[in-house]
Design a protein around this motif. Structure first.
Motif, PDB file in Angstrom:
ATOM      1  N   GLU A 270       0.842  -1.184   0.000  1.00 32.39           N
ATOM      2  CA  GLU A 270       0.000   0.000   0.000  1.00 32.39           C
ATOM      3  C   GLU A 270       0.884   1.243   0.000  1.00 32.39           C
ATOM      4  O   GLU A 270       2.007   1.209   0.464  1.00 32.39           O
ATOM      5  N   SER A 271       0.369   2.320  -0.555  1.00 31.99           N
ATOM      6  CA  SER A 271       1.156   3.538  -0.693  1.00 31.99           C
ATOM      7  C   SER A 271       1.289   4.230   0.656  1.00 31.99           C
ATOM      8  O   SER A 271       0.381   4.900   1.121  1.00 31.99           O
ATOM      9  N   LEU A 272       2.445   4.037   1.309  1.00 31.34           N
ATOM     10  CA  LEU A 272       2.648   4.576   2.641  1.00 31.34           C
ATOM     11  C   LEU A 272       3.670   5.702   2.688  1.00 31.34           C
ATOM     12  O   LEU A 272       3.614   6.545   3.562  1.00 31.34           O
ATOM     13  N   VAL A 273       4.618   5.717   1.783  1.00 33.23           N
ATOM     14  CA  VAL A 273       5.717   6.684   1.862  1.00 33.23           C
ATOM     15  C   VAL A 273       6.006   7.287   0.491  1.00 33.23           C
ATOM     16  O   VAL A 273       6.321   6.576  -0.460  1.00 33.23           O
ATOM     17  N   ASP A 274       5.871   8.616   0.419  1.00 33.11           N
ATOM     18  CA  ASP A 274       6.345   9.354  -0.757  1.00 33.11           C
ATOM     19  C   ASP A 274       7.696   9.982  -0.483  1.00 33.11           C
ATOM     20  O   ASP A 274       8.448  10.290  -1.407  1.00 33.11           O
ATOM     21  N   TYR A 275       8.016  10.194   0.812  1.00 38.03           N
ATOM     22  CA  TYR A 275       9.265  10.847   1.206  1.00 38.03           C
ATOM     23  C   TYR A 275       9.531  10.535   2.677  1.00 38.03           C
ATOM     24  O   TYR A 275       8.629  10.115   3.424  1.00 38.03           O
ATOM     25  N   LEU A 276      10.783  10.731   3.105  1.00 36.20           N
ATOM     26  CA  LEU A 276      11.171  10.569   4.501  1.00 36.20           C
ATOM     27  C   LEU A 276      11.297  11.947   5.150  1.00 36.20           C
ATOM     28  O   LEU A 276      11.785  12.886   4.524  1.00 36.20           O
ATOM     29  N   ILE A 277      10.850  12.055   6.402  1.00 39.55           N
ATOM     30  CA  ILE A 277      10.928  13.316   7.130  1.00 39.55           C
ATOM     31  C   ILE A 277      12.099  13.312   8.104  1.00 39.55           C
ATOM     32  O   ILE A 277      12.817  14.295   8.245  1.00 39.55           O
ATOM     33  N   GLY A 278      12.286  12.200   8.803  1.00 39.32           N
ATOM     34  CA  GLY A 278      13.375  12.119   9.770  1.00 39.32           C
ATOM     35  C   GLY A 278      13.317  10.836  10.567  1.00 39.32           C
ATOM     36  O   GLY A 278      12.606   9.898  10.218  1.00 39.32           O
ATOM     37  N   GLY A 279      14.079  10.813  11.667  1.00 42.10           N
ATOM     38  CA  GLY A 279      14.148   9.635  12.510  1.00 42.10           C
ATOM     39  C   GLY A 279      13.819   9.961  13.949  1.00 42.10           C
ATOM     40  O   GLY A 279      13.890  11.115  14.382  1.00 42.10           O
ATOM     41  N   PHE A 289      12.808   4.500  14.981  1.00 43.16           N
ATOM     42  CA  PHE A 289      11.695   4.636  14.049  1.00 43.16           C
ATOM     43  C   PHE A 289      12.039   5.653  12.966  1.00 43.16           C
ATOM     44  O   PHE A 289      12.736   6.638  13.214  1.00 43.16           O
ATOM     45  N   VAL A 290      11.548   5.405  11.777  1.00 40.58           N
ATOM     46  CA  VAL A 290      11.647   6.341  10.663  1.00 40.58           C
ATOM     47  C   VAL A 290      10.281   6.986  10.476  1.00 40.58           C
ATOM     48  O   VAL A 290       9.246   6.313  10.509  1.00 40.58           O
ATOM     49  N   VAL A 291      10.272   8.310  10.304  1.00 49.84           N
ATOM     50  CA  VAL A 291       9.036   9.046  10.064  1.00 49.84           C
ATOM     51  C   VAL A 291       8.982   9.426   8.592  1.00 49.84           C
ATOM     52  O   VAL A 291       9.896  10.079   8.073  1.00 49.84           O
ATOM     53  N   GLY A 292       7.933   8.981   7.922  1.00 48.26           N
ATOM     54  CA  GLY A 292       7.741   9.293   6.505  1.00 48.26           C
ATOM     55  C   GLY A 292       6.390   9.918   6.283  1.00 48.26           C
ATOM     56  O   GLY A 292       5.588  10.081   7.209  1.00 48.26           O
ATOM     57  N   GLY A 293       6.117  10.297   5.040  1.00 48.86           N
ATOM     58  CA  GLY A 293       4.833  10.932   4.763  1.00 48.86           C
ATOM     59  C   GLY A 293       4.400  10.761   3.327  1.00 48.86           C
ATOM     60  O   GLY A 293       5.138  10.236   2.483  1.00 48.86           O
ATOM     61  N   THR A 294       3.170  11.210   3.077  1.00 49.13           N
ATOM     62  CA  THR A 294       2.638  11.212   1.716  1.00 49.13           C
ATOM     63  C   THR A 294       2.443  12.653   1.265  1.00 49.13           C
ATOM     64  O   THR A 294       2.400  13.577   2.081  1.00 49.13           O
ATOM     65  N   LYS A 298      -0.415  12.729   5.000  1.00 52.00           N
ATOM     66  CA  LYS A 298      -0.444  11.635   5.980  1.00 52.00           C
ATOM     67  C   LYS A 298       0.967  11.400   6.512  1.00 52.00           C
ATOM     68  O   LYS A 298       1.951  11.441   5.773  1.00 52.00           O
ATOM     69  N   ILE A 299       1.072  11.151   7.829  1.00 53.27           N
ATOM     70  CA  ILE A 299       2.346  10.874   8.484  1.00 53.27           C
ATOM     71  C   ILE A 299       2.404   9.399   8.850  1.00 53.27           C
ATOM     72  O   ILE A 299       1.454   8.861   9.429  1.00 53.27           O
ATOM     73  N   ASN A 300       3.505   8.737   8.504  1.00 51.13           N
ATOM     74  CA  ASN A 300       3.636   7.304   8.751  1.00 51.13           C
ATOM     75  C   ASN A 300       4.842   7.006   9.618  1.00 51.13           C
ATOM     76  O   ASN A 300       5.927   7.551   9.405  1.00 51.13           O
ATOM     77  N   LEU A 301       4.650   6.136  10.601  1.00 54.07           N
ATOM     78  CA  LEU A 301       5.716   5.709  11.487  1.00 54.07           C
ATOM     79  C   LEU A 301       6.164   4.315  11.093  1.00 54.07           C
ATOM     80  O   LEU A 301       5.345   3.394  11.003  1.00 54.07           O
ATOM     81  N   LEU A 302       7.477   4.155  10.861  1.00 55.24           N
ATOM     82  CA  LEU A 302       8.044   2.884  10.422  1.00 55.24           C
ATOM     83  C   LEU A 302       9.051   2.393  11.452  1.00 55.24           C
ATOM     84  O   LEU A 302       9.917   3.155  11.898  1.00 55.24           O
ATOM     85  N   SER A 303       8.944   1.148  11.858  1.00 56.17           N
ATOM     86  CA  SER A 303       9.869   0.549  12.812  1.00 56.17           C
ATOM     87  C   SER A 303      11.083  -0.010  12.077  1.00 56.17           C
ATOM     88  O   SER A 303      10.951  -0.626  11.009  1.00 56.17           O
ATOM     89  N   HIS A 311       5.758  -0.925   8.768  1.00 58.10           N
ATOM     90  CA  HIS A 311       4.784   0.117   9.085  1.00 58.10           C
ATOM     91  C   HIS A 311       4.154  -0.142  10.444  1.00 58.10           C
ATOM     92  O   HIS A 311       3.680  -1.246  10.730  1.00 58.10           O
ATOM     93  N   VAL A 312       4.145   0.887  11.320  1.00 56.74           N
ATOM     94  CA  VAL A 312       3.572   0.764  12.658  1.00 56.74           C
ATOM     95  C   VAL A 312       2.195   1.395  12.715  1.00 56.74           C
ATOM     96  O   VAL A 312       1.215   0.766  13.103  1.00 56.74           O
ATOM     97  N   THR A 313       2.097   2.665  12.336  1.00 55.25           N
ATOM     98  CA  THR A 313       0.816   3.352  12.369  1.00 55.25           C
ATOM     99  C   THR A 313       0.883   4.611  11.511  1.00 55.25           C
ATOM    100  O   THR A 313       1.962   5.000  11.060  1.00 55.25           O
ATOM    101  N   SER A 314      -0.267   5.248  11.284  1.00 55.62           N
ATOM    102  CA  SER A 314      -0.351   6.468  10.479  1.00 55.62           C
ATOM    103  C   SER A 314      -1.136   7.528  11.235  1.00 55.62           C
ATOM    104  O   SER A 314      -2.074   7.217  11.975  1.00 55.62           O
ATOM    105  N   LEU A 315      -0.744   8.785  11.040  1.00 57.57           N
ATOM    106  CA  LEU A 315      -1.482   9.937  11.548  1.00 57.57           C
ATOM    107  C   LEU A 315      -2.028  10.702  10.358  1.00 57.57           C
ATOM    108  O   LEU A 315      -1.272  11.077   9.464  1.00 57.57           O
ATOM    109  N   GLN A 316      -3.321  10.932  10.352  1.00 57.74           N
ATOM    110  CA  GLN A 316      -3.916  11.635   9.227  1.00 57.74           C
ATOM    111  C   GLN A 316      -5.023  12.560   9.718  1.00 57.74           C
ATOM    112  O   GLN A 316      -5.386  12.558  10.893  1.00 57.74           O
TER     113      GLN A 316
END
Length: 386
Positions: A270-279, A289-294, A298-303, A311-316
């Motif tokens: 599934e489309s979870l990451v268009d870019y990385l924001i930080g760690g 954890f890596v923080v990415g987004g669309t 949408k903000i996505n947390l990756l373990s 993928h752990v969870t998303s904030l939208q």
């Protein structure tokens, strides 16, 4: 993992701030460290219009604003032991303000050399040393150092202590001191190299602990692991590398993970990451954890583990455009995020925002300072490598 998933999934927006008169990208966020968040913590936000805004964290109300005119700012950091806020400026200085004073004039000015254009910086854990990275000018890409300590005979303008000039061959895009060891600092560059230094040594060659190669232009670096003996980086083409410095003097490889493009790995199902924001390193859980987004906000947390990213969870429901910055506070488990929709959001566990409607995208191209970096394909000799 259930605990961290529940912790982040329970985050909800409690406050938001936006600027309607002159919408800007929010490129960086940091919070003051001298008082508990609930007792008057301040937030510093780097804006693309060339200013730094200071907010009251609880209300997200602008307290004051600092300008870098005629230069532009790169990065924003609070000191660790006081409410001084710093930023690197393209006019060849590092500027320092007292975040609780209304004066627009910096209380300290750290001057570089005439040709220096500073694009990255950090201050060490005891607030004694500042290190800044420069754009490459002619053949020079430098790390410049200053004594940041203030005393009764303090002068408002400081000249540098010296430079490191031999270890990077292109723009020094990232500088990050160790969270607790004031002598350890890591730097990243568009040359793809990530260098670790121990600045207690007298010269650059002896100070260089190791060099890791991300093979791409470095966009973000940080420390992780027990006692923060691991480093990681992200690249401008969304790569991720993770190294273990504990293995430098062993036969074990220091590379824990190397992903050339996280979008190809994460976006399989599934489309979870268009870019990385930080760690984000979570000390209590000893987990990175890596923080990415669309592109839609949408903000996505990756373990992170040695087997890959999960993928752990998303904030939208908050941002409506690319998210450019975040700041996690482990003490009160709050999250601040800023984006290209000109919004600053405060997220808290179980919080409910009383009144809001999701803003339409305010993504603007004008007055936005964006640097396009060409990746280098050179090869380099390294003192120690992965």
């Amino acid at each position: 993992m259930e605990k961290i998933e529940e912790q982040f999934a329970n985050l909800h927006i409690v406050k938001r701030a936006s600027e309607n008169k002159e919408p800007t990208y929010l490129l960086g966020i940091d919070t003051s460290k001298t008082v508990p968040a609930e007792k008057g913590s301040l937030v510093a936000v780097l804006c693309s219009n060339g200013c730094i805004r200071i907010y009251d964290k609880e209300r997200l109300k602008i307290q004051r604003e600092f300008s870098g005119h005629p230069g532009l700012f790169n990065g924003v950091r609070f000191a660790n032991l006081c409410d001084s806020v710093y930023s690197a400026c393209t006019d060849g200085t590092i500027k320092c303000w007292d975040a609780r004073l209304a004066s627009e004039k910096p209380v300290q000015l750290f001057r570089g050399y005439p040709s220096n254009i500073f694009i990255s910086f950090d201050i060490n854990s005891n607030d004694h040393v500042i290190c800044a990275g420069t754009e490459k000018v002619d053949d020079d890409a430098l790390l410049v150092f200053w004594d940041a300590r203030m005393n009764s005979q303090d002068l408002s303008t400081r000249d540098s202590l010296g430079t490191y000039s031999e270890t990077h061959s292109d723009d020094v895009t990232q500088v990050c001191f160790h969270p607790s060891n004031p002598n350890m600092v890591v730097s990243g560059s568009t040359d793809g190299l990530v260098n670790v230094f121990d600045i207690s040594f007298d010269n650059e060659d002896d100070a260089l602990v190791t060099t890791c190669n991300s093979t791409s232009s470095v966009s973000y670096i940080g420390w992780s692991g027990k006692d923060y003996k691991q480093i990681y980086c992200m690249t401008h083409d969304e790569g991720f590398c993770w190294w273990d410095l504990n293995n430098l003097d062993t036969d074990e490889p220091i590379t824990r993970l190397d992903i050339q493009d996280t979008r190809e790995v994460i976006n399989v199902k599934e489309s979870l990451v268009d870019y990385l924001i930080g760690g984000l390193y979570h000390e209590k859980l000893d987990k990175l954890f890596v923080v990415g987004g669309t592109n839609m906000g949408k903000i996505n947390l990756l373990s992170c583990s040695t087997t890959g990213l999960t993928h752990v969870t998303s904030l939208q429901g908050g941002h409506s455009a690319t998210v450019r910055s975040f700041c996690w506070n482990a003490q009160d488990e709050s999250l601040l995020t800023g984006g290209e929709d000109a919004q600053l959001l405060l997220w808290r566990p179980g919080a409910v925002e009383k009144t809001f409607t999701k803003k339409e995208s305010m993504k603007i191209a004008s007055s936005v300072h964006q640097r396009v970096r060409v990746h280098s394909n050179y090869s380099y000799k390294k003192k120690k490598t992965q």
